[in-house]
Design a protein around this motif. Structure first.
Motif, PDB file in Angstrom:
ATOM      1  N   ASP A  30       0.828  -1.212   0.000  1.00  0.00           N
ATOM      2  CA  ASP A  30       0.000   0.000   0.000  1.00  0.00           C
ATOM      3  C   ASP A  30       0.861   1.260   0.000  1.00  0.00           C
ATOM      4  OD1 ASP A  30       0.737  -0.870   2.525  1.00  0.00           O
ATOM      5  OD2 ASP A  30      -1.246  -0.631   3.434  1.00  0.00           O
ATOM      6  N   TYR A  31       1.909   1.272   0.836  1.00  0.00           N
ATOM      7  CA  TYR A  31       2.798   2.443   0.876  1.00  0.00           C
ATOM      8  C   TYR A  31       3.461   2.660  -0.490  1.00  0.00           C
ATOM      9  CZ  TYR A  31       2.579   2.146   6.023  1.00  0.00           C
ATOM     10  OH  TYR A  31       2.166   2.114   7.328  1.00  0.00           O
ATOM     11  N   ALA A  32       3.894   1.557  -1.100  1.00  0.00           N
ATOM     12  CA  ALA A  32       4.649   1.674  -2.357  1.00  0.00           C
ATOM     13  C   ALA A  32       3.751   2.160  -3.490  1.00  0.00           C
ATOM     14  CB  ALA A  32       5.279   0.327  -2.720  1.00  0.00           C
ATOM     15  N   MET A  33       2.550   1.594  -3.586  1.00  0.00           N
ATOM     16  CA  MET A  33       1.653   1.977  -4.683  1.00  0.00           C
ATOM     17  C   MET A  33       1.028   3.344  -4.453  1.00  0.00           C
ATOM     18  SD  MET A  33       1.776  -0.353  -6.990  1.00  0.00           S
ATOM     19  CE  MET A  33       3.476  -0.665  -6.556  1.00  0.00           C
ATOM     20  N   ALA A  34       0.937   3.757  -3.175  1.00  0.00           N
ATOM     21  CA  ALA A  34       0.320   5.049  -2.847  1.00  0.00           C
ATOM     22  C   ALA A  34       1.010   6.178  -3.608  1.00  0.00           C
ATOM     23  CB  ALA A  34       0.397   5.297  -1.351  1.00  0.00           C
ATOM     24  N   GLN A  35       2.330   6.040  -3.788  1.00  0.00           N
ATOM     25  CA  GLN A  35       3.050   7.107  -4.481  1.00  0.00           C
ATOM     26  C   GLN A  35       2.604   7.202  -5.938  1.00  0.00           C
ATOM     27  OE1 GLN A  35       7.210   6.951  -3.611  1.00  0.00           O
ATOM     28  NE2 GLN A  35       6.804   7.015  -1.419  1.00  0.00           N
ATOM     29  N   GLY A  36       2.288   6.084  -6.538  1.00  0.00           N
ATOM     30  CA  GLY A  36       1.783   6.085  -7.915  1.00  0.00           C
ATOM     31  C   GLY A  36       0.395   6.706  -7.983  1.00  0.00           C
ATOM     32  N   VAL A  37      -0.418   6.418  -6.964  1.00  0.00           N
ATOM     33  CA  VAL A  37      -1.758   7.005  -6.912  1.00  0.00           C
ATOM     34  C   VAL A  37      -1.638   8.520  -6.772  1.00  0.00           C
ATOM     35  CG1 VAL A  37      -3.871   7.175  -5.535  1.00  0.00           C
ATOM     36  CG2 VAL A  37      -2.843   4.942  -5.984  1.00  0.00           C
ATOM     37  N   GLY A  38      -0.718   8.959  -5.908  1.00  0.00           N
ATOM     38  CA  GLY A  38      -0.512  10.394  -5.702  1.00  0.00           C
ATOM     39  C   GLY A  38      -0.152  11.100  -7.002  1.00  0.00           C
ATOM     40  N   LYS A  39       0.761  10.493  -7.752  1.00  0.00           N
ATOM     41  CA  LYS A  39       1.184  11.102  -9.021  1.00  0.00           C
ATOM     42  C   LYS A  39       0.026  11.135 -10.020  1.00  0.00           C
ATOM     43  CE  LYS A  39       6.042   9.767  -8.634  1.00  0.00           C
ATOM     44  NZ  LYS A  39       7.092   8.860  -9.101  1.00  0.00           N
ATOM     45  N   THR A  40      -0.753  10.058 -10.043  1.00  0.00           N
ATOM     46  CA  THR A  40      -1.899   9.998 -10.950  1.00  0.00           C
ATOM     47  C   THR A  40      -2.924  11.067 -10.594  1.00  0.00           C
ATOM     48  OG1 THR A  40      -1.550   7.639 -11.189  1.00  0.00           O
ATOM     49  CG2 THR A  40      -3.718   8.461 -11.818  1.00  0.00           C
ATOM     50  N   PHE A  41      -3.134  11.248  -9.301  1.00  0.00           N
ATOM     51  CA  PHE A  41      -4.104  12.246  -8.845  1.00  0.00           C
ATOM     52  C   PHE A  41      -3.678  13.650  -9.296  1.00  0.00           C
ATOM     53  CE2 PHE A  41      -5.842  15.209  -5.679  1.00  0.00           C
ATOM     54  CZ  PHE A  41      -7.190  14.902  -5.778  1.00  0.00           C
ATOM     55  N   CYS A  42      -2.397  13.946  -9.140  1.00  0.00           N
ATOM     56  CA  CYS A  42      -1.889  15.259  -9.579  1.00  0.00           C
ATOM     57  C   CYS A  42      -2.145  15.463 -11.069  1.00  0.00           C
ATOM     58  CB  CYS A  42      -0.394  15.375  -9.327  1.00  0.00           C
ATOM     59  SG  CYS A  42      -0.005  15.768  -7.641  1.00  0.00           S
ATOM     60  N   GLN A  43      -1.792  14.475 -11.862  1.00  0.00           N
ATOM     61  CA  GLN A  43      -2.012  14.578 -13.311  1.00  0.00           C
ATOM     62  C   GLN A  43      -3.477  14.856 -13.614  1.00  0.00           C
ATOM     63  OE1 GLN A  43      -1.057  10.772 -14.926  1.00  0.00           O
ATOM     64  NE2 GLN A  43       1.134  10.919 -14.415  1.00  0.00           N
ATOM     65  N   GLU A  44      -4.333  14.048 -12.993  1.00  0.00           N
ATOM     66  CA  GLU A  44      -5.764  14.172 -13.269  1.00  0.00           C
ATOM     67  C   GLU A  44      -6.292  15.525 -12.800  1.00  0.00           C
ATOM     68  OE1 GLU A  44      -7.804  12.314 -14.939  1.00  0.00           O
ATOM     69  OE2 GLU A  44      -6.520  10.569 -15.292  1.00  0.00           O
ATOM     70  N   TYR A  45      -5.766  15.986 -11.669  1.00  0.00           N
ATOM     71  CA  TYR A  45      -6.224  17.262 -11.111  1.00  0.00           C
ATOM     72  C   TYR A  45      -5.919  18.400 -12.073  1.00  0.00           C
ATOM     73  CZ  TYR A  45      -6.398  21.388  -8.103  1.00  0.00           C
ATOM     74  OH  TYR A  45      -6.666  22.639  -7.587  1.00  0.00           O
ATOM     75  N   TRP A  46      -4.666  18.476 -12.530  1.00  0.00           N
ATOM     76  CA  TRP A  46      -4.284  19.616 -13.384  1.00  0.00           C
ATOM     77  C   TRP A  46      -4.903  19.508 -14.766  1.00  0.00           C
ATOM     78  CZ3 TRP A  46      -3.115  23.749 -11.021  1.00  0.00           C
ATOM     79  CH2 TRP A  46      -2.454  23.701  -9.784  1.00  0.00           C
ATOM     80  N   LYS A  47      -5.146  18.314 -15.203  1.00  0.00           N
ATOM     81  CA  LYS A  47      -5.832  18.135 -16.482  1.00  0.00           C
ATOM     82  C   LYS A  47      -7.260  18.688 -16.380  1.00  0.00           C
ATOM     83  CE  LYS A  47      -7.069  14.051 -18.238  1.00  0.00           C
ATOM     84  NZ  LYS A  47      -6.878  12.604 -18.436  1.00  0.00           N
ATOM     85  N   ALA A  48      -7.953  18.302 -15.285  1.00  0.00           N
ATOM     86  CA  ALA A  48      -9.333  18.752 -15.088  1.00  0.00           C
ATOM     87  C   ALA A  48      -9.369  20.251 -14.826  1.00  0.00           C
ATOM     88  CB  ALA A  48      -9.970  17.987 -13.928  1.00  0.00           C
ATOM     89  N   PHE A  49      -8.378  20.723 -14.072  1.00  0.00           N
ATOM     90  CA  PHE A  49      -8.296  22.148 -13.746  1.00  0.00           C
ATOM     91  C   PHE A  49      -8.211  22.975 -15.025  1.00  0.00           C
ATOM     92  CE2 PHE A  49      -6.165  26.038 -12.498  1.00  0.00           C
ATOM     93  CZ  PHE A  49      -6.609  26.301 -11.205  1.00  0.00           C
ATOM     94  N   ALA A  50      -7.301  22.556 -15.905  1.00  0.00           N
ATOM     95  CA  ALA A  50      -7.109  23.285 -17.157  1.00  0.00           C
ATOM     96  C   ALA A  50      -8.359  23.190 -18.038  1.00  0.00           C
ATOM     97  CB  ALA A  50      -5.883  22.747 -17.892  1.00  0.00           C
ATOM     98  N   ALA A  51      -8.971  22.017 -18.036  1.00  0.00           N
ATOM     99  CA  ALA A  51     -10.167  21.833 -18.869  1.00  0.00           C
ATOM    100  C   ALA A  51     -11.274  22.784 -18.413  1.00  0.00           C
ATOM    101  CB  ALA A  51     -10.636  20.379 -18.787  1.00  0.00           C
ATOM    102  N   TYR A  52     -11.420  22.916 -17.103  1.00  0.00           N
ATOM    103  CA  TYR A  52     -12.459  23.802 -16.562  1.00  0.00           C
ATOM    104  C   TYR A  52     -12.189  25.247 -16.966  1.00  0.00           C
ATOM    105  CZ  TYR A  52     -15.689  25.899 -13.206  1.00  0.00           C
ATOM    106  OH  TYR A  52     -16.709  26.594 -12.641  1.00  0.00           O
ATOM    107  N   VAL A  53     -10.925  25.644 -16.768  1.00  0.00           N
ATOM    108  CA  VAL A  53     -10.556  27.018 -17.093  1.00  0.00           C
ATOM    109  C   VAL A  53     -10.788  27.302 -18.581  1.00  0.00           C
ATOM    110  CG1 VAL A  53      -8.593  28.613 -17.282  1.00  0.00           C
ATOM    111  CG2 VAL A  53      -8.915  27.249 -15.203  1.00  0.00           C
ATOM    112  N   GLN A  54     -10.418  26.350 -19.389  1.00  0.00           N
ATOM    113  CA  GLN A  54     -10.558  26.558 -20.831  1.00  0.00           C
ATOM    114  C   GLN A  54     -12.013  26.789 -21.228  1.00  0.00           C
ATOM    115  OE1 GLN A  54      -9.218  23.300 -23.301  1.00  0.00           O
ATOM    116  NE2 GLN A  54      -9.900  24.349 -25.167  1.00  0.00           N
TER     117      GLN A  54
END
Lengths: 56, 752
Positions: free
Chosen positions: B231-255
Motif C-alpha cells: 500500500d505504501y509503495a503503490m500510494a506514491q503512484g496514486v498520488g502522481k496519478t491524482f496530480c495529473q488528473e487534477y491539473w488536467k481537469a483544472f485546465a479543462a475547466y478554465v478553458q
C-alpha cells in the motif's frame, strides 16, 4: 421445405453446453492456492481428503 | 583362460586379463602397504584366470568374486579389502547413474497425472516442455549435490529421511527469498539485467513495474518474492496519478469557462502549480485549495476556486477508476506472466492494510475489489498471496482509520481465500513495531516465512531487503519412533539431528557466501538486498548475506507426540505440554546457535508440500504401519493439530497459538470453515478476532471454493451446481444459460 417440428425439438435438446466439463476446485495447499486438485501430489491429495471442518 | 566374458547388461565382450591385473594393482596402491611387485601381480592374475577356466566362470560379477577370494587366499587381506571397497563404490556409481536415468525416463515419457515426481510442486506444470526441462536440471543437480558436494553423512541423512534439505537442487546457486522495498527501487529507476526502466509516473506504471521487479527477482532466487509494504509503495503512484488528473481537469475547466485556448489554460494551470507551493495531495486537497486562493490575484480567485473544486472531484473519480484497473492488471499479470522459462508464474506475496493515507487506502480498497471480482470469467486468482496486516489503532478496532478495509478484507477472504491475516499485535511482532515505519511492521512471505529479528545487526531488526537464505527440516515422527517412548532418548536424538542441520546450513552458507554481486544482477546489482547497494560488481556477498536467516524446520509434531505418548496435542494435556517442551527446546537451540555464530538461525514451522509424503513413506518402510503415526499418506504440517481431528475452531486456534511465539522463522494457523459459516460475516470475524486475541502471528481461513466453468457459479458445489443444476460432466442447454445470464452477468459466453 417445411421444417419437421419434431426434428427441430430434438436438435435443440441435443445441443448442450459443457458436456465432459468438470467442476473446478480451488484449495489452499500449504500456503499457496491451487486451481485444481489434479496438480496436488499424492500425499497432499490424501491430506485434503481427510480435512474436517471446524465448528464456530 | 576364458575367451569372452558376460557384462552386466548381458552382452559378451572379449576377455582381457590385463583388466584384472590393473584392478588388483589399483587396489594394492590404495592400501599403501602390503606392496605387490609386478611378479606378484602376474601371479595373482594367473591364479584367477586358471580358476575361471576350470570352473567355466564368465560373468563379470563372478570374475570379481574370484579376484577377492584369490587375494585373500594368498595373504593379501588388505588389498582384498580395498578391492571390495573399490568394487562397492563402482556399484554405487553404476546404480546411481541408472537411478538418474530412470528418473529422466519417467520425466520424459510419463504424464504428470501418472507420476508423483512431476507433481512435487502443485504450481509448476510438469507436463510442459519447459517444466520438464526444469525437472531434468533439478534432478541432475540433486544427483551432483548428493554425490560430489554434500558431506557423506549429511547426504545420507537427507536421503534416508532423517532430515530434508529444501531446494537442494539450488544448493550451489542462490538463496530463498527477499522482501522487496519498491519505493527506493522506483525512485532511482532500475535495470532488470535486460534493460533500464525510468522512475514510473502513474499508478498503471507502478503496478506494471511492481510485477516486473517481482519477476526479475524470482528468477534469481529459489523461493517466492514478497512486497512487504504494497500500500505504501503503490500510494506514491496514486498520488502522481491524482496530480495529473487534477491539473488536467483544472485546465479543462478554465478553458471552457474562459472560452480560451487549451494552451492558455495549461499555461495558467502551470503558473498556479508553481505559485501554490507544494503540489496537491489527495488527502490534503482543502489545504491546497486555500493556498491556491491565496496565491491567486483577487480578479481570478472565483474562477480558480471553482476550477479547484471541479478538479478535485473529477481527479478523485478518475484516479479511483485508474487504480482499480491497475490493481486488476497487477493480479492478472501475476497470474499469467512467466518465470523459470515458462514453467511457473512468479511466486509472489503482497502485504498491506496499515497505510492510512488516502492514496494507500485507495490502493487497498481497489486491490480487494479486484480480488473479489476474480480473473476472467470470475476465476479465483492464485497469486499473489495477499496478507492483510492487522493492527489495533490502524484497522482492527471499530473507529480505526482503516477499519473499513479490515472489514472488506474479511469479506474478500470469505469469498476468495485471500487475503490471509498477519497480526502485528502478537507480542513477538509488536516488540519490533515502530508507529509510522513500515520497515518495522511484521510481514509474511508466501506460505509463512517471517524475517524480522537480526542478531547480526541489532540496530536493524527490520523487514525490507532481507529474506531467508536456506532451510532444512527435521523429521520429528521418526525421532518419536526411534526413541520408543523414552523421552531422554528423544531429546538426545533431537539434539544430534539439530547439530547435523546446523552444520549443513553453515556448509551451504559458506557456498552462498562465496558468490559475487555479478551472480545476482537484480537482487544485489540493483541494491534490493540490504547493504548490497554499496558493493561492486565483483565483491563477494558474504557480509551482506549475514542479514538473512538460516532456518531449521520441523514436520509432524502431532505424529511425534503420538509415537511418544499415544496422543497428539489435540487429545491430551500430557501431549500438549510435551509438544511445547519439544518446540521450546528447538527454539532455545536455534537461539544459542545464533549467539554462537552471530548468524540468524531461526526456527520454522515447515509447510512441507513435497515432504509430507516422502518422510512417511520412508518411515513406513522402516517401522511398518504404526497407528496414528505412519498409517496415513502424509505427516501433519509443522505444529498443526491433524487435519482429520474434529475440534472447534476456537480451540484449534488456542492450541496452536503458543507455537507461533516459538517459530520465529514463520508459522501459520488454518481454520477450516464450511461454506455457510464462511458466508456469515460475524462468524468469520469471530475467528479472526480469536486469532488476534490468542497471539497468533499469521492465520487464515480455508473453505471449499468450487467453480462451475459452464455457468460461472463460484461457491460450494457438492454433487449438483446450485446455479445451473448440472452434475459434473453434464451439459446444459443454451436456453438455460441465456436465462441465467439475464440474472447473473458473470455467466460465461458459450453460444455467441
Amino acid at each position: 421445405m417445411l421444417m419437421d417440428p419434431q426434428r427441430e425439438t430434438k436438435t435443440r435438446q441435443t445441443r448442450r453446453i459443457g458436456e465432459g466439463v468438470g467442476f473446478e476446485r480451488t484449495r489452499r495447499i500449504t500456503g499457496y492456492l491451487v486451481g485444481t486438485l489434479d496438480r496436488f501430489n499424492n500425499a497432499k491429495r490424501a491430506e485434503e481428503r481427510d480435512r474436517v471442518r471446524h465448528g464456530v | 583362460m576364458p575367451s569372452s566374458i558376460i557384462k552386466r547388461d548381458g552382452k559378451s565382450a572379449p576377455f582381457d586379463s590385463g583388466k584384472i591385473l590393473n584392478a588388483v594393482n589399483k587396489a594394492n596402491k590404495a592400501v599403501g602397504e602390503e606392496e605387490m611387485s609386478p611378479t606378484d601381480l602376474l601371479f595373482v592374475t594367473e591364479k584367477v584366470c586358471g580358476r575361471l577356466e576350470r570352473e567355466g566362470l564368465k560373468h563379470v560379477e563372478e570374475i570379481q568374486d574370484v579376484v577377492e577370494e584369490t587375494l585373500i587366499r594368498y595373504g593379501y587381506a588388505r588389498t582384498a579389502k580395498a578391492y571390495i571397497l573399490y568394487r562397492a563404490e563402482h556399484a554405487k556409481i553404476r546404480n546411481a547413474e541408472t537411478y538418474l536415468m530412470d528418473i529422466y525416463k519417467k520425466l520424459t515419457w510419463s504424464s504428470a497425472l501418472e507420476e508423483d515426481i512431476k507433481r512435487e510442486n502443485a504450481n509448476i506444470d510438469g507436463d510442459t516442455a519447459m517444466g520438464t526441462m526444469l525437472k531434468y536440471g533439478s534432478e541432475g543437480s540433486k544427483f551432483f549435490i548428493d554425490n560430489h558436494i554434500l558431506p557423506k553423512d549429511v547426504s545420507a541423512a537427507h536421503n534416508n529421511g532423517d532430515i530434508h534439505i529444501h531446494d537442494k537442487d539450488f544448493y550451489m546457486l542462490t538463496e530463498t527469498c527477499c522482501q522487496i522495498d519498491l519505493i527506493p527501487l522506483f525512485r532511482r529507476g532500475f535495470s532488470t539485467g535486460h534493460g533500464h526502466l525510468r522512475e514510473p509516473n502513474s499508478i498503471e506504471s507502478y503496478s506494471a513495474l511492481a510485477c516486473i521487479a517481482i519477476q526479475a527477482n524470482q528468477n534469481e532466487m529459489h523461493g517466492g518474492q514478497s512486497v512487504p509494504n504494497f500500500d505504501y509503495a503503490m500510494a506514491q503512484g496514486v498520488g502522481k496519478t491524482f496530480c495529473q488528473e487534477y491539473w488536467k481537469a483544472f485546465a479543462a475547466y478554465v478553458q471552457v469557462k474562459e472560452d480560451g485556448s487549451e494552451e492558455e489554460a495549461l499555461a495558467l494551470a502551470g503558473e498556479m502549480r508553481v505559485l501554490a507551493g507544494e503540489d496537491i495531495r489527495m488527502g490534503a486537497a482543502e489545504d491546497f485549495g486555500r493556498r491556491l486562493s491565496a496565491a491567486a490575484g483577487a480578479g481570478r480567485r472565483p474562477l480558480l476556486e471553482k476550477a479547484h473544486a471541479y478538479a478535485v472531484e473529477k481527479a478523485g473519480k478518475a484516479t479511483d477508476r485508474r487504480t482499480y484497473q491497475a490493481m486488476e492488471a497487477f493480479i492478472h499479470n501475476l497470474n499469467t506472466m512467466n518465470s523459470r522459462a515458462g514453467a511457473q508464474v512468479p511466486f509472489s506475496s503482497v502485504n498491506y492494510g496499515t497505510d492510512t493515507s488516502a492514496e494507500g487506502r485507495m490502493v487497498v480498497r481497489n486491490l480487494l475489489l479486484a480480488t473479489q471480482a476474480g480473473l476472467g470469467n470470475g476465476e479465483t486468482s492464485i497469486f499473489p498471496v495477499q496478507i492483510f496486516k492487522v493492527k489495533s489503532g490502524l484497522n482492527f478496532q471499530p473507529g480505526d482509520p482503516n477499519h473499513d478495509l479490515f472489514q472488506l478484507a474479511m469479506a474478500t477472504s470469505a469469498r476468495r481465500l485471500f487475503p490471509n491475516f498477519g497480526f502485528l499485535d502478537a507480542p513477538f511482532n509488536l516488540r519490533y513495531y515502530k508507529p509510522g515505519d513500515y520497515d518495522t511492521e511484521a510481514a509474511y512471505m508466501g506460505c509463512r516465512t517471517r524475517v524480522l529479528g537480526n542478531i547480526h545487526d541489532p540496530e536493524r531488526q527490520t523487514i525490507c531487503g532481507r529474506g531467508n537464505l536456506s532451510f532444512t527440516s527435521i523429521n520429528l515422527p521418526r525421532l518419536g519412533l526411534e526413541a520408543d517412548g523414552n523421552l531422554g532418548a528423544f531429546f538426545a536424538l533431537l539434539d544430534e539431528r539439530m547439530d547435523l542441520v546446523f552444520r549443513q546450513l553453515l556448509h551451504r552458507f559458506k557456498i552462498q557466501s562465496a558468490k559475487k554481486v555479478r551472480n545476482y544482477p537484480f537482487l544485489m546489482g540493483e541494491g534490493i538486498w540490504m547493504d548490497s547497494g554499496g558493493l561492486d560488481w565483483d565483491d563477494a556477498i558474504a557480509g551482506v548475506l549475514r542479514h538473512g536467516t538460516l532456518s531449521v524446520g520441523f514436520i509432524g509434531l502431532a505424529e511425534a507426540l503420538k509415537a511418544l505418548t499415544g496422543a497428539h496435542h489435540g487429545e491430551s494435556d500430557e501431549a500438549r505440554n510435551l509438544g511445547l517442551r519439544i518446540i521450546g527446546h528447538m527454539r532455545r537451540r536455534t537461539d544459542e546457535e545464533s549467539e554462537r555464530t552471530r548468524l540468524n538461525f531461526t526456527l520454522l514451522a515447515t509447510p512441507a508440500e513435497g515432504l509430507s509424503g516422502r518422510f512417511v513413506e520412508l518411515d513406513r518402510r522402516r517401522y511398518g504401519l504404526v497407528p496414528g503415526v505412519t498409517d496415513r499418506d502424509y505427516y501433519t504440517n509443522s505444529f498443526h493439530i491433524p487435519v482429520y481431528f474434529p475440534l472447534p475452531a476456537f480451540r484449534k486456534i488456542r492450541l496452536e497459538a503458543p507455537y507461533h511465539a516459538l517459530t520465529n522463522a514463520g508459522h501459520i494457523t488454518y481454520v477450516e470453515l464450511d461454506g455457510d459459516t464462511c458466508k456469515n460475516p460475524e462468524a468469520f470475524e469471530a475467528v479472526i478476532r480469536c486469532m488476534h486475541e490468542q497471539g497468533v502471528g499469521y492465520g487464515s481461513v480455508n473453505h471449499p471454493l468450487d467453480r462451475d466453468p459452464v455457468c460461472g457459479y463460484v461457491g460450494v458445489i457438492n454433487g449438483v451446481c446450485p446455479r445451473c443444476g448440472r452434475k459434473e460432466g453434464e451439459g446444459v442447454s443454451p436456453e438455460v444459460l441465456r436465462a441465467l445470464r439475464r440474472q447473473y452477468p458473470d455467466v460465461p459466453l458459450w453460444d455467441g
